[in-house]
Motif scaffolding. Structure first.
Motif, PDB file in Angstrom:
ATOM      1  N   PRO A  30     -23.018  23.691 -13.382  1.00 47.83           N
ATOM      2  CA  PRO A  30     -22.355  23.562 -12.079  1.00 47.83           C
ATOM      3  C   PRO A  30     -22.856  22.372 -11.271  1.00 47.83           C
ATOM      4  O   PRO A  30     -22.087  21.760 -10.543  1.00 47.83           O
ATOM      5  CB  PRO A  30     -22.664  24.897 -11.384  1.00 47.83           C
ATOM      6  N   GLU A  31     -24.158  22.031 -11.401  1.00 41.91           N
ATOM      7  CA  GLU A  31     -24.662  20.892 -10.635  1.00 41.91           C
ATOM      8  C   GLU A  31     -24.042  19.574 -11.110  1.00 41.91           C
ATOM      9  O   GLU A  31     -23.837  18.652 -10.329  1.00 41.91           O
ATOM     10  CB  GLU A  31     -26.190  20.811 -10.712  1.00 41.91           C
ATOM     11  N   THR A  32     -23.695  19.507 -12.409  1.00 43.57           N
ATOM     12  CA  THR A  32     -23.028  18.300 -12.933  1.00 43.57           C
ATOM     13  C   THR A  32     -21.604  18.214 -12.414  1.00 43.57           C
ATOM     14  O   THR A  32     -21.117  17.131 -12.068  1.00 43.57           O
ATOM     15  CB  THR A  32     -23.031  18.316 -14.474  1.00 43.57           C
ATOM     16  N   ILE A  33     -20.926  19.355 -12.348  1.00 43.68           N
ATOM     17  CA  ILE A  33     -19.561  19.377 -11.817  1.00 43.68           C
ATOM     18  C   ILE A  33     -19.564  18.895 -10.366  1.00 43.68           C
ATOM     19  O   ILE A  33     -18.722  18.087  -9.962  1.00 43.68           O
ATOM     20  CB  ILE A  33     -18.976  20.797 -11.912  1.00 43.68           C
ATOM     21  N   GLU A  34     -20.522  19.387  -9.571  1.00 44.44           N
ATOM     22  CA  GLU A  34     -20.601  18.965  -8.173  1.00 44.44           C
ATOM     23  C   GLU A  34     -20.939  17.480  -8.067  1.00 44.44           C
ATOM     24  O   GLU A  34     -20.429  16.780  -7.187  1.00 44.44           O
ATOM     25  CB  GLU A  34     -21.644  19.811  -7.437  1.00 44.44           C
ATOM     26  N   GLN A  35     -21.782  16.992  -8.981  1.00 44.67           N
ATOM     27  CA  GLN A  35     -22.133  15.572  -8.975  1.00 44.67           C
ATOM     28  C   GLN A  35     -20.909  14.710  -9.270  1.00 44.67           C
ATOM     29  O   GLN A  35     -20.681  13.677  -8.623  1.00 44.67           O
ATOM     30  CB  GLN A  35     -23.232  15.296 -10.012  1.00 44.67           C
ATOM     31  N   ILE A  36     -20.101  15.136 -10.232  1.00 43.88           N
ATOM     32  CA  ILE A  36     -18.882  14.389 -10.572  1.00 43.88           C
ATOM     33  C   ILE A  36     -17.922  14.396  -9.390  1.00 43.88           C
ATOM     34  O   ILE A  36     -17.323  13.367  -9.046  1.00 43.88           O
ATOM     35  CB  ILE A  36     -18.209  15.000 -11.823  1.00 43.88           C
ATOM     36  N   ALA A  37     -17.769  15.580  -8.752  1.00 41.95           N
ATOM     37  CA  ALA A  37     -16.866  15.685  -7.598  1.00 41.95           C
ATOM     38  C   ALA A  37     -17.334  14.789  -6.456  1.00 41.95           C
ATOM     39  O   ALA A  37     -16.528  14.099  -5.819  1.00 41.95           O
ATOM     40  CB  ALA A  37     -16.784  17.136  -7.135  1.00 41.95           C
ATOM     41  N   ALA A  38     -18.648  14.777  -6.192  1.00 46.47           N
ATOM     42  CA  ALA A  38     -19.177  13.977  -5.082  1.00 46.47           C
ATOM     43  C   ALA A  38     -19.035  12.480  -5.335  1.00 46.47           C
ATOM     44  O   ALA A  38     -18.897  11.692  -4.397  1.00 46.47           O
ATOM     45  CB  ALA A  38     -20.643  14.340  -4.851  1.00 46.47           C
ATOM     46  N   ALA A  39     -19.037  12.089  -6.608  1.00 47.42           N
ATOM     47  CA  ALA A  39     -18.983  10.663  -6.947  1.00 47.42           C
ATOM     48  C   ALA A  39     -17.563  10.121  -7.032  1.00 47.42           C
ATOM     49  O   ALA A  39     -17.376   8.909  -7.210  1.00 47.42           O
ATOM     50  CB  ALA A  39     -19.713  10.417  -8.267  1.00 47.42           C
ATOM     51  N   ASN A  40     -16.571  11.004  -6.965  1.00 42.98           N
ATOM     52  CA  ASN A  40     -15.170  10.568  -7.092  1.00 42.98           C
ATOM     53  C   ASN A  40     -14.414  10.908  -5.818  1.00 42.98           C
ATOM     54  O   ASN A  40     -13.919  12.035  -5.653  1.00 42.98           O
ATOM     55  CB  ASN A  40     -14.515  11.248  -8.299  1.00 42.98           C
ATOM     56  N   ASP A  41     -14.337   9.948  -4.901  1.00 38.73           N
ATOM     57  CA  ASP A  41     -13.583  10.155  -3.666  1.00 38.73           C
ATOM     58  C   ASP A  41     -12.114  10.371  -4.009  1.00 38.73           C
ATOM     59  O   ASP A  41     -11.501   9.572  -4.725  1.00 38.73           O
ATOM     60  CB  ASP A  41     -13.732   8.941  -2.754  1.00 38.73           C
ATOM     61  N   ILE A  42     -11.543  11.457  -3.510  1.00 36.67           N
ATOM     62  CA  ILE A  42     -10.190  11.825  -3.913  1.00 36.67           C
ATOM     63  C   ILE A  42      -9.158  10.790  -3.477  1.00 36.67           C
ATOM     64  O   ILE A  42      -8.172  10.545  -4.177  1.00 36.67           O
ATOM     65  CB  ILE A  42      -9.828  13.230  -3.376  1.00 36.67           C
ATOM     66  N   VAL A  43      -9.392  10.133  -2.340  1.00 37.83           N
ATOM     67  CA  VAL A  43      -8.452   9.101  -1.883  1.00 37.83           C
ATOM     68  C   VAL A  43      -8.446   7.936  -2.860  1.00 37.83           C
ATOM     69  O   VAL A  43      -7.382   7.429  -3.246  1.00 37.83           O
ATOM     70  CB  VAL A  43      -8.818   8.630  -0.463  1.00 37.83           C
ATOM     71  N   GLU A  44      -9.630   7.504  -3.293  1.00 41.65           N
ATOM     72  CA  GLU A  44      -9.714   6.386  -4.234  1.00 41.65           C
ATOM     73  C   GLU A  44      -9.103   6.751  -5.583  1.00 41.65           C
ATOM     74  O   GLU A  44      -8.416   5.931  -6.211  1.00 41.65           O
ATOM     75  CB  GLU A  44     -11.178   5.971  -4.408  1.00 41.65           C
ATOM     76  N   VAL A  45      -9.373   7.979  -6.043  1.00 43.44           N
ATOM     77  CA  VAL A  45      -8.843   8.398  -7.341  1.00 43.44           C
ATOM     78  C   VAL A  45      -7.315   8.432  -7.316  1.00 43.44           C
ATOM     79  O   VAL A  45      -6.647   7.867  -8.191  1.00 43.44           O
ATOM     80  CB  VAL A  45      -9.398   9.788  -7.737  1.00 43.44           C
ATOM     81  N   ILE A  46      -6.731   9.084  -6.308  1.00 48.75           N
ATOM     82  CA  ILE A  46      -5.271   9.190  -6.245  1.00 48.75           C
ATOM     83  C   ILE A  46      -4.639   7.826  -6.008  1.00 48.75           C
ATOM     84  O   ILE A  46      -3.580   7.511  -6.559  1.00 48.75           O
ATOM     85  CB  ILE A  46      -4.857  10.204  -5.151  1.00 48.75           C
ATOM     86  N   ASN A  47      -5.313   6.989  -5.211  1.00 48.34           N
ATOM     87  CA  ASN A  47      -4.804   5.634  -4.958  1.00 48.34           C
ATOM     88  C   ASN A  47      -4.731   4.818  -6.240  1.00 48.34           C
ATOM     89  O   ASN A  47      -3.985   3.842  -6.324  1.00 48.34           O
ATOM     90  CB  ASN A  47      -5.690   4.926  -3.936  1.00 48.34           C
ATOM     91  N   GLY A  48      -5.514   5.222  -7.246  1.00 50.29           N
ATOM     92  CA  GLY A  48      -5.450   4.537  -8.534  1.00 50.29           C
ATOM     93  C   GLY A  48      -4.212   4.896  -9.334  1.00 50.29           C
ATOM     94  O   GLY A  48      -3.855   4.193 -10.279  1.00 50.29           O
ATOM     95  N   TYR A  49      -3.552   5.984  -8.970  1.00 47.62           N
ATOM     96  CA  TYR A  49      -2.324   6.408  -9.649  1.00 47.62           C
ATOM     97  C   TYR A  49      -1.078   5.923  -8.909  1.00 47.62           C
ATOM     98  O   TYR A  49      -0.107   5.502  -9.533  1.00 47.62           O
ATOM     99  CB  TYR A  49      -2.283   7.938  -9.758  1.00 47.62           C
ATOM    100  N   PHE A  50      -1.092   6.009  -7.582  1.00 51.69           N
ATOM    101  CA  PHE A  50       0.033   5.527  -6.777  1.00 51.69           C
ATOM    102  C   PHE A  50      -0.487   5.294  -5.361  1.00 51.69           C
ATOM    103  O   PHE A  50      -1.499   5.874  -4.948  1.00 51.69           O
ATOM    104  CB  PHE A  50       1.212   6.524  -6.783  1.00 51.69           C
ATOM    105  N   PRO A  51       0.167   4.414  -4.595  1.00 53.75           N
ATOM    106  CA  PRO A  51      -0.362   4.041  -3.275  1.00 53.75           C
ATOM    107  C   PRO A  51      -0.250   5.154  -2.238  1.00 53.75           C
ATOM    108  O   PRO A  51       0.746   5.859  -2.171  1.00 53.75           O
ATOM    109  CB  PRO A  51       0.499   2.836  -2.883  1.00 53.75           C
ATOM    110  N   LEU A  52      -1.314   5.313  -1.456  1.00 52.80           N
ATOM    111  CA  LEU A  52      -1.337   6.228  -0.328  1.00 52.80           C
ATOM    112  C   LEU A  52      -1.280   5.423   0.965  1.00 52.80           C
ATOM    113  O   LEU A  52      -1.822   4.316   1.027  1.00 52.80           O
ATOM    114  CB  LEU A  52      -2.611   7.078  -0.346  1.00 52.80           C
ATOM    115  N   LYS A  53      -0.649   5.986   1.984  1.00 51.51           N
ATOM    116  CA  LYS A  53      -0.575   5.321   3.287  1.00 51.51           C
ATOM    117  C   LYS A  53      -1.364   6.119   4.312  1.00 51.51           C
ATOM    118  O   LYS A  53      -1.282   7.346   4.358  1.00 51.51           O
ATOM    119  CB  LYS A  53       0.885   5.183   3.742  1.00 51.51           C
TER     120      LYS A  53
END
Length: 627
Positions: A30-53
């Motif tokens: 679980p600590e690795t899952i939380e580490q992965i989540a903390a290191a991946n900002d959801i805005v940046e990740v989704i912005n990599g698929y399509f643009p957010l405004k």
């Protein structure tokens, strides 16, 4: 403090966010899952698929999960969550990658870990889990090597000429056989087993794989001397069955000699790798086309699928039987919005189509039926008339309700009132499975006219199946159905207030909520001890939920916290307790009306009824009802 159903005993909720076995990721700590989540900002990740405004403190875009003209897809950088207020989809960064790319949690976790430069170190397994993990890996290796051996036998074995002729006559030449790794099992009791033992596989592994079967006392001892098992597949054309990652997990063998005592097809038994009702044949090859077309053409057999795929019709799959299972329908929903059933034009094919429809409609999939010419299937039609003719049939496929109404109205008893009533009940049962209210009403209008009964009377038949689905746990009106108000307020109070959460976790909440039909998301929320401040743990927790549960929990985080949360959580507890006592009392009253009840049984029921009514009176009503 207000009186509760039971005195809250000391205790604590189960901590941790380690995904369950159903999530296919029991090995990531679980600590690795939380580490992965903390290191991946959801805005940046989704912005990599399509643009957010940017839209105030949040970001917006057109939802990628349904068609819309006005943006309702919102991403919150503060909560690290996404939510669509149009279709209800929601969750954290893991859920977005899983849903957008149609992949499982493990694949999404590895993708996000690689993006953030995080190395996943799997947790240490118990001895039992390690043995299971080792066996699974070993059986995957065995199936991969078996597929290669059967494939080699098809091309090099002198005894395989009948198998090669059979495939050639079905339009499956050498190139197609190589592409799909088709094979041949020799006409021998131990040819494969002997080869596999030479490769170092044990007899236990062969039996557990399903490739060999244990002989009983009345089996074939003389034909398999020196061994307690013999080859399951003998003198058959072999079709490898793969999971959606392309790994061989089972086989289907087609008989070559006409034998009334032998099954036409023999499939691997269910094993640690293979669950018949959870696999769709060909999915590993066709899933990209399914996503692109948003439509799945369902064939009845493996050869139908292969011939169609090789002819360019690639959005095809086949169930591992004559009808869909609930798991297969749910799996297909990840890829498409529409299913086109293309079963044989006989009584068995019609029954298979009807058995599949209820499960497909329950997954909010639209269903059409291809009417094949008598005596034809996709394989024969494509080989004799070409793929274009088959696709014309697919394009002309009618809605399931038009199909079933046409079939029912053609029956001789349809001319009688009793016959029309039977037909109405059957169609009403299917109509009750439709989630979309507008579509359901259109079907009801059309069906009531065809059946020559009033819309009002037909509507009565439609509502009953919806109630039956709700009672049996199948999704009813909508996958986005809201939580019961008492459950919702109880969950909100526990999410946003420490005192309310502590009070609830010290009460027997599992026993209370386990008796509520729609409380699964709240139960899981409390088990993980997630609160509104758990921004790091939240995305990992959301990834352990199924889509419907994730949407419910995401909606909770969007709601405002209630005033006086401790009072609210206590009042909601009492409200739910009163409701449960009421249900039990109603059940006992109904039992008392049973004419076969003995005097002793009646007295016992009456005593329980009096005790429950006293308990019900002891539960205070809330000052301001949460409903």
């Amino acid at each position: 403090m207000r009186r509760t159903l039971l005195a809250p005993p000391a205790g604590s909720a189960k901590l941790g966010v380690l995904p369950s076995e159903e999530s296919s990721v029991p090995l990531i700590p679980p600590e690795t899952i939380e580490q992965i989540a903390a290191a991946n900002d959801i805005v940046e990740v989704i912005n990599g698929y399509f643009p957010l405004k940017k839209a105030g403190p949040a970001y917006r875009a057109l939802c990628p999960f349904h068609q819309e003209k006005t943006p309702s897809f919102t991403v919150s950088p503060h909560r690290q969550m996404f939510k669509c207020f149009g279709c209800g989809a929601g969750g954290g960064v893991f859920r977005f990658v899983m849903d957008y790319e149609h992949i499982e949690f493990m694949a999404a976790a590895r993708k996000l870990a690689e993006r953030a430069g995080i190395r996943i170190v799997e947790a240490e397994l118990s001895a039992e889990d390690q043995a299971r993990h080792t066996l699974r890996h070993r059986l995957l290796e065995l199936h991969a090597e078996a597929a290669g051996w059967f494939h080699q036998q098809l091309f090099k074995s002198q005894g395989a000429h009948a198998a090669r002729d059979y495939l050639k006559n079905r339009g499956l030449g050498a190139e197609i056989a190589r592409e799909w790794r088709l094979g041949y099992a020799p006409d021998s009791w131990d040819a494969f087993s002997g080869w596999a033992r030479q490769r170092g596989y044990t007899e236990d592994e062969l039996v557990q794989s399903g490739l060999a079967r244990e002989r009983d006392d009345e089996g074939e001892p003389a034909r398999s001397r020196g061994s307690r098992s013999y080859d399951r597949f003998r003198n058959r054309v072999m079709f490898p069955i793969c999971n959606d990652h392309g790994e061989v997990i089972a086989f289907s063998g087609r008989v070559l000699k006409a034998d009334p005592k032998a099954a036409k097809y023999v499939n691997s038994p269910e094993t640690i790798l293979f669950t018949k009702g959870a696999v769709l044949f060909g999915l590993h090859r066709s899933k990209r086309a399914l996503i692109d077309k948003q439509s799945a053409i369902v064939c009845e057999g493996q050869i139908d699928l292969i011939v169609a795929f090789q002819a360019g019709v690639q959005n095809v799959i086949a169930p591992q039987g004559t009808a869909f299972t609930e798991q297969q329908a749910h799996m297909l929903r990840r890829y498409v919005d529409e299913v086109v059933l293309c079963f044989d034009a006989d009584a068995a094919g019609e029954k298979a189509a009807e058995r599949s429809v209820a499960l497909l409609l329950a997954e909010n999939l639209s269903v059409r039926i291809v009417e094949m010419p008598p005596g034809e299937d996709p394989d024969s039609l494509i080989r004799t008339q070409g793929a274009a003719v088959f696709l014309e049939r697919v394009a002309a496929a009618g809605d399931f309700f038009d199909f079933i109404l046409k079939r029912l109205s053609a029956r001789p008893d349809f001319a009688t009132p009793a016959g029309r009533v039977r037909a109405a009940r059957k169609v009403g049962g299917y109509a009750g499975m439709i989630h979309d209210a507008v579509l359901r009403e259109a079907v009801m209008n059309r069906a009531s006219q065809k059946l020559e009964i009033s819309f009002h009377e037909f509507a009565k038949l439609v509502r009953a199946p919806a109630r039956q689905r709700q009672e049996s746990g199948v999704a009813a009106e909508s996958a986005q159905a809201p939580l019961d108000p008492s459950l919702r307020l109880l969950a909100l109070a526990a999410l946003h207030d420490g005192a309310a959460r502590t009070w609830l976790l010290e009460a027997p909440w599992k026993e209370l909520l386990a008796r509520e039909p729609d409380a699964a998301p709240v139960l899981k929320l409390l088990e993980a001890n997630i609160n509104s401040a758990s921004t790091a743990a939240l995305p990992a927790f959301l990834a352990t939920l199924n889509t419907e549960e994730g949407n419910v929990v995401s909606a909770l985080f969007e709601d405002s916290p209630p005033n006086n949360p401790l009072t609210i959580v206590q009042d909601c507890w009492n409200q739910i307790a009163r409701r449960q006592y009421g249900r039990r009392i109603d059940s006992l009253k109904a039992r008392l009306r049973d004419p076969v009840l003995t005097v002793e049984e009646s007295r016992a029921v009456q005593k329980e009824l009096v005790d429950l009514q006293k308990c019900l009176l002891d539960i205070p009503r809330p000052l301001s009802p949460p409903l």
